[in-house]
Design a protein around this motif. Structure first.
Motif, PDB file in Angstrom:
ATOM      1  N   LEU A 198       1.883   2.616  -2.363  1.00 18.81           N
ATOM      2  CA  LEU A 198       2.303   4.190  -3.128  1.00 18.81           C
ATOM      3  C   LEU A 198       0.940   4.104  -3.420  1.00 18.81           C
ATOM      4  O   LEU A 198       0.151   4.423  -5.016  1.00 18.81           O
ATOM      5  N   ALA A 199      -0.647   3.940  -2.480  1.00 17.02           N
ATOM      6  CA  ALA A 199      -1.759   4.191  -2.959  1.00 17.02           C
ATOM      7  C   ALA A 199      -1.937   5.525  -3.135  1.00 17.02           C
ATOM      8  O   ALA A 199      -3.491   5.605  -3.653  1.00 17.02           O
ATOM      9  N   ASP A 200      -1.319   6.475  -2.534  1.00 10.29           N
ATOM     10  CA  ASP A 200      -1.537   7.997  -2.963  1.00 10.29           C
ATOM     11  C   ASP A 200      -0.715   8.132  -3.835  1.00 10.29           C
ATOM     12  O   ASP A 200      -1.242   9.561  -4.466  1.00 10.29           O
ATOM     13  N   ASP A 201       0.145   7.376  -4.333  1.00 13.06           N
ATOM     14  CA  ASP A 201       0.612   8.252  -5.733  1.00 13.06           C
ATOM     15  C   ASP A 201       0.385   7.248  -6.600  1.00 13.06           C
ATOM     16  O   ASP A 201       1.460   6.381  -7.090  1.00 13.06           O
ATOM     17  N   PRO A 202      -0.485   6.324  -7.447  1.00 17.46           N
ATOM     18  CA  PRO A 202      -0.711   5.190  -8.328  1.00 17.46           C
ATOM     19  C   PRO A 202       0.153   5.400  -9.389  1.00 17.46           C
ATOM     20  O   PRO A 202       0.418   6.302  -9.627  1.00 17.46           O
ATOM     21  N   ILE A 203       0.543   4.319 -10.076  1.00 14.42           N
ATOM     22  CA  ILE A 203       2.056   4.532 -11.345  1.00 14.42           C
ATOM     23  C   ILE A 203       0.286   4.130 -12.210  1.00 14.42           C
ATOM     24  O   ILE A 203      -0.173   3.860 -12.389  1.00 14.42           O
ATOM     25  N   MET A 204       0.486   5.205 -13.892  1.00 17.69           N
ATOM     26  CA  MET A 204       0.155   4.936 -14.341  1.00 17.69           C
ATOM     27  C   MET A 204       1.511   4.722 -15.583  1.00 17.69           C
ATOM     28  O   MET A 204       2.348   5.103 -15.523  1.00 17.69           O
TER      29      MET A 204
ATOM     30  N   GLY B 175       0.911  -1.631  -0.331  1.00 19.30           N
ATOM     31  CA  GLY B 175      -0.028   0.200  -0.059  1.00 19.30           C
ATOM     32  C   GLY B 175       1.026   1.619  -0.001  1.00 19.30           C
ATOM     33  O   GLY B 175      -0.257   2.221   0.046  1.00 19.30           O
TER      34      GLY B 175
END
Length: 86
Positions: free
Chosen positions: A66-72, A64
């Motif tokens: 990267l939950a606030d900074d999702p991978i695009m 979790g």
């Protein structure tokens, strides 16, 4: 009836000492003891188990993050059209 599972060690004197806490006082109990030797682990199996524990600890720490900074995934562009292989 209650089952209690404990691990204990028998020293050189061959005596197994059991200290089992119970909630009831001044009561008679019938106690059944089953002795099951624990298979000693080899060095390689201990290392494998340690690797698994380290992996699980790593997952627990990083899950979790990267939950606030999702991978695009950005657009991948156009791919060339190749001829079909017959």
């Amino acid at each position: 009836m209650q089952s209690i599972k404990i691990h204990s060690y028998v020293s050189n004197d061959g005596m197994l000492h059991l200290d089992i806490p119970v909630e009831m006082k001044e009561t008679e109990f019938e106690v059944t003891v089953t002795l099951k030797p624990i298979k000693k682990q080899t060095a390689s199996s201990q290392q494998e188990e340690l690797k698994q524990l380290e992996w699980h600890e790593f997952i627990d720490k990083t899950y979790g993050c990267l939950a606030d900074d999702p991978i695009m995934r950005h657009p991948q562009g156009e791919y060339e059209q190749r001829e079909l292989i017959e």
